[in-house]
Design a protein around this motif. Sequence first.
Motif, PDB file in Angstrom:
ATOM      1  N   ASP A 137       0.880  -1.159   0.000  1.00 44.91           N
ATOM      2  CA  ASP A 137       0.000   0.000   0.000  1.00 44.91           C
ATOM      3  C   ASP A 137       0.921   1.214   0.000  1.00 44.91           C
ATOM      4  O   ASP A 137       1.959   1.204   0.669  1.00 44.91           O
ATOM      5  N   ALA A 138       0.558   2.260  -0.727  1.00 45.90           N
ATOM      6  CA  ALA A 138       1.414   3.446  -0.783  1.00 45.90           C
ATOM      7  C   ALA A 138       0.569   4.704  -0.716  1.00 45.90           C
ATOM      8  O   ALA A 138      -0.490   4.789  -1.340  1.00 45.90           O
ATOM      9  N   ALA A 139       1.059   5.663   0.049  1.00 42.00           N
ATOM     10  CA  ALA A 139       0.391   6.961   0.178  1.00 42.00           C
ATOM     11  C   ALA A 139       1.435   8.064   0.119  1.00 42.00           C
ATOM     12  O   ALA A 139       2.541   7.910   0.649  1.00 42.00           O
ATOM     13  N   ILE A 140       1.066   9.160  -0.543  1.00 41.58           N
ATOM     14  CA  ILE A 140       1.905  10.356  -0.540  1.00 41.58           C
ATOM     15  C   ILE A 140       1.150  11.424   0.238  1.00 41.58           C
ATOM     16  O   ILE A 140       0.020  11.764  -0.100  1.00 41.58           O
ATOM     17  N   PHE A 141       1.781  11.923   1.291  1.00 43.70           N
ATOM     18  CA  PHE A 141       1.219  12.959   2.152  1.00 43.70           C
ATOM     19  C   PHE A 141       1.785  14.298   1.691  1.00 43.70           C
ATOM     20  O   PHE A 141       2.969  14.575   1.854  1.00 43.70           O
ATOM     21  N   PHE A 142       0.938  15.106   1.053  1.00 42.70           N
ATOM     22  CA  PHE A 142       1.352  16.392   0.511  1.00 42.70           C
ATOM     23  C   PHE A 142       1.105  17.468   1.567  1.00 42.70           C
ATOM     24  O   PHE A 142      -0.022  17.627   2.045  1.00 42.70           O
ATOM     25  N   THR A 143       2.150  18.201   1.908  1.00 40.73           N
ATOM     26  CA  THR A 143       2.041  19.227   2.935  1.00 40.73           C
ATOM     27  C   THR A 143       2.790  20.482   2.501  1.00 40.73           C
ATOM     28  O   THR A 143       3.617  20.442   1.588  1.00 40.73           O
ATOM     29  N   PHE A 144       2.515  21.571   3.138  1.00 37.94           N
ATOM     30  CA  PHE A 144       3.084  22.873   2.831  1.00 37.94           C
ATOM     31  C   PHE A 144       3.072  23.096   1.313  1.00 37.94           C
ATOM     32  O   PHE A 144       2.053  22.857   0.685  1.00 37.94           O
ATOM     33  N   MET A 145       4.146  23.539   0.711  1.00 40.01           N
ATOM     34  CA  MET A 145       4.103  23.882  -0.713  1.00 40.01           C
ATOM     35  C   MET A 145       3.881  22.647  -1.600  1.00 40.01           C
ATOM     36  O   MET A 145       3.379  22.762  -2.707  1.00 40.01           O
ATOM     37  N   GLY A 146       4.207  21.472  -1.123  1.00 45.58           N
ATOM     38  CA  GLY A 146       3.958  20.248  -1.876  1.00 45.58           C
ATOM     39  C   GLY A 146       2.483  20.052  -2.172  1.00 45.58           C
ATOM     40  O   GLY A 146       2.111  19.395  -3.147  1.00 45.58           O
ATOM     41  N   LEU A 147       1.637  20.653  -1.348  1.00 43.94           N
ATOM     42  CA  LEU A 147       0.190  20.563  -1.534  1.00 43.94           C
ATOM     43  C   LEU A 147      -0.239  21.098  -2.904  1.00 43.94           C
ATOM     44  O   LEU A 147      -1.205  20.625  -3.489  1.00 43.94           O
ATOM     45  N   ASN A 148       0.514  22.058  -3.430  1.00 41.93           N
ATOM     46  CA  ASN A 148       0.174  22.624  -4.745  1.00 41.93           C
ATOM     47  C   ASN A 148       0.183  21.568  -5.847  1.00 41.93           C
ATOM     48  O   ASN A 148      -0.549  21.699  -6.828  1.00 41.93           O
ATOM     49  N   ALA A 149       0.980  20.536  -5.707  1.00 36.30           N
ATOM     50  CA  ALA A 149       1.084  19.496  -6.739  1.00 36.30           C
ATOM     51  C   ALA A 149      -0.236  18.782  -6.982  1.00 36.30           C
ATOM     52  O   ALA A 149      -0.486  18.287  -8.085  1.00 36.30           O
ATOM     53  N   ILE A 150      -1.100  18.733  -5.967  1.00 35.81           N
ATOM     54  CA  ILE A 150      -2.375  18.023  -6.126  1.00 35.81           C
ATOM     55  C   ILE A 150      -3.563  18.978  -6.237  1.00 35.81           C
ATOM     56  O   ILE A 150      -4.709  18.541  -6.222  1.00 35.81           O
ATOM     57  N   ARG A 151      -3.274  20.258  -6.390  1.00 28.64           N
ATOM     58  CA  ARG A 151      -4.349  21.225  -6.632  1.00 28.64           C
ATOM     59  C   ARG A 151      -4.697  21.201  -8.118  1.00 28.64           C
ATOM     60  O   ARG A 151      -3.821  21.021  -8.974  1.00 28.64           O
ATOM     61  N   LYS A 152      -5.963  21.367  -8.422  1.00 32.34           N
ATOM     62  CA  LYS A 152      -6.417  21.352  -9.815  1.00 32.34           C
ATOM     63  C   LYS A 152      -5.638  22.380 -10.633  1.00 32.34           C
ATOM     64  O   LYS A 152      -5.545  23.541 -10.258  1.00 32.34           O
ATOM     65  N   GLY A 153      -5.073  21.907 -11.754  1.00 30.55           N
ATOM     66  CA  GLY A 153      -4.378  22.780 -12.688  1.00 30.55           C
ATOM     67  C   GLY A 153      -2.975  23.205 -12.289  1.00 30.55           C
ATOM     68  O   GLY A 153      -2.312  23.907 -13.045  1.00 30.55           O
ATOM     69  N   TRP A 154      -2.494  22.765 -11.144  1.00 35.33           N
ATOM     70  CA  TRP A 154      -1.181  23.224 -10.681  1.00 35.33           C
ATOM     71  C   TRP A 154      -0.032  22.326 -11.126  1.00 35.33           C
ATOM     72  O   TRP A 154       1.103  22.791 -11.209  1.00 35.33           O
ATOM     73  N   ALA A 155      -0.271  21.068 -11.402  1.00 34.99           N
ATOM     74  CA  ALA A 155       0.826  20.153 -11.745  1.00 34.99           C
ATOM     75  C   ALA A 155       1.598  20.649 -12.962  1.00 34.99           C
ATOM     76  O   ALA A 155       2.820  20.518 -13.021  1.00 34.99           O
ATOM     77  N   LYS A 156       0.904  21.230 -13.909  1.00 32.89           N
ATOM     78  CA  LYS A 156       1.588  21.715 -15.118  1.00 32.89           C
ATOM     79  C   LYS A 156       2.431  22.961 -14.845  1.00 32.89           C
ATOM     80  O   LYS A 156       3.263  23.340 -15.650  1.00 32.89           O
ATOM     81  N   LYS A 157       2.236  23.598 -13.680  1.00 28.36           N
ATOM     82  CA  LYS A 157       2.982  24.806 -13.319  1.00 28.36           C
ATOM     83  C   LYS A 157       4.261  24.506 -12.541  1.00 28.36           C
ATOM     84  O   LYS A 157       5.030  25.416 -12.242  1.00 28.36           O
ATOM     85  N   ILE A 158       4.481  23.250 -12.202  1.00 26.21           N
ATOM     86  CA  ILE A 158       5.635  22.883 -11.378  1.00 26.21           C
ATOM     87  C   ILE A 158       6.923  23.139 -12.146  1.00 26.21           C
ATOM     88  O   ILE A 158       7.053  22.759 -13.305  1.00 26.21           O
ATOM     89  N   LYS A 159       7.849  23.795 -11.487  1.00 26.21           N
ATOM     90  CA  LYS A 159       9.116  24.174 -12.113  1.00 26.21           C
ATOM     91  C   LYS A 159      10.304  23.507 -11.424  1.00 26.21           C
ATOM     92  O   LYS A 159      10.180  22.989 -10.317  1.00 26.21           O
ATOM     93  N   PHE A 160      11.433  23.572 -12.103  1.00 25.57           N
ATOM     94  CA  PHE A 160      12.692  23.139 -11.501  1.00 25.57           C
ATOM     95  C   PHE A 160      13.350  24.379 -10.922  1.00 25.57           C
ATOM     96  O   PHE A 160      13.652  25.324 -11.639  1.00 25.57           O
ATOM     97  N   GLN A 161      13.529  24.383  -9.625  1.00 28.45           N
ATOM     98  CA  GLN A 161      14.126  25.529  -8.948  1.00 28.45           C
ATOM     99  C   GLN A 161      15.580  25.209  -8.638  1.00 28.45           C
ATOM    100  O   GLN A 161      15.857  24.320  -7.843  1.00 28.45           O
ATOM    101  N   MET A 162      16.489  25.926  -9.272  1.00 35.22           N
ATOM    102  CA  MET A 162      17.912  25.692  -9.024  1.00 35.22           C
ATOM    103  C   MET A 162      18.266  26.122  -7.607  1.00 35.22           C
ATOM    104  O   MET A 162      17.784  27.143  -7.127  1.00 35.22           O
ATOM    105  N   PRO A 163      19.118  25.360  -6.946  1.00 35.52           N
ATOM    106  CA  PRO A 163      19.517  25.729  -5.582  1.00 35.52           C
ATOM    107  C   PRO A 163      20.494  26.913  -5.582  1.00 35.52           C
ATOM    108  O   PRO A 163      21.117  27.224  -6.597  1.00 35.52           O
TER     109      PRO A 163
END
Length: 158
Positions: free
Chosen positions: A47-73
């Motif tokens: 069984d597997a679950a991903i717990f999205f919290t803080f800014m990670g929560l945006n990944a599962i918001r409607k329409g947000w996955a396509k907005k995810i960027k690569f942020q250089m350190p």
Amino acid sequence: MEASKKIMEETETQPREKATFICARDTMDGVYPPLLLAINARRLGMDAAIFFTFMGLNAIRKGWAKKIKFQMPGFMGAIPGMATMATGMMKKKIENAGIPEIEDMMDMAKAEGVKFVACRMTVDMMELSEDDFVDGVEIWTAEDYMKVAKTAKVNMFI
């Protein structure tokens, strides 16, 4: 043949192992790893679950996955336009490697049976509701997550 049948019967009566992954960033390097690991945990019969919290929560918001960027350190990531350029380069590398885009990977994870879980505290803090998320997202408190995590074989904060 009898030995393999016996192993199958024993496996069917044992509780399924669990794996949980915490996603706290809405960047490519914050979202890809928990998706990939959760998909593979399911393929191993867990069984597997991903717990999205803080800014990670945006990944599962409607329409947000396509907005995810690569942020250089570091300071390079602070240069205007660098995240857009780095994201384009990273997406090209991902495409050349035959890796699915994040939206497709999320669809794969759902099809494999990975649970997507939103952190109740973060949902409340960001003033969101169930309607703000992609289909199938469950909302758990930290206590709900801990009840699952304490019985899981694998727990990873990514």
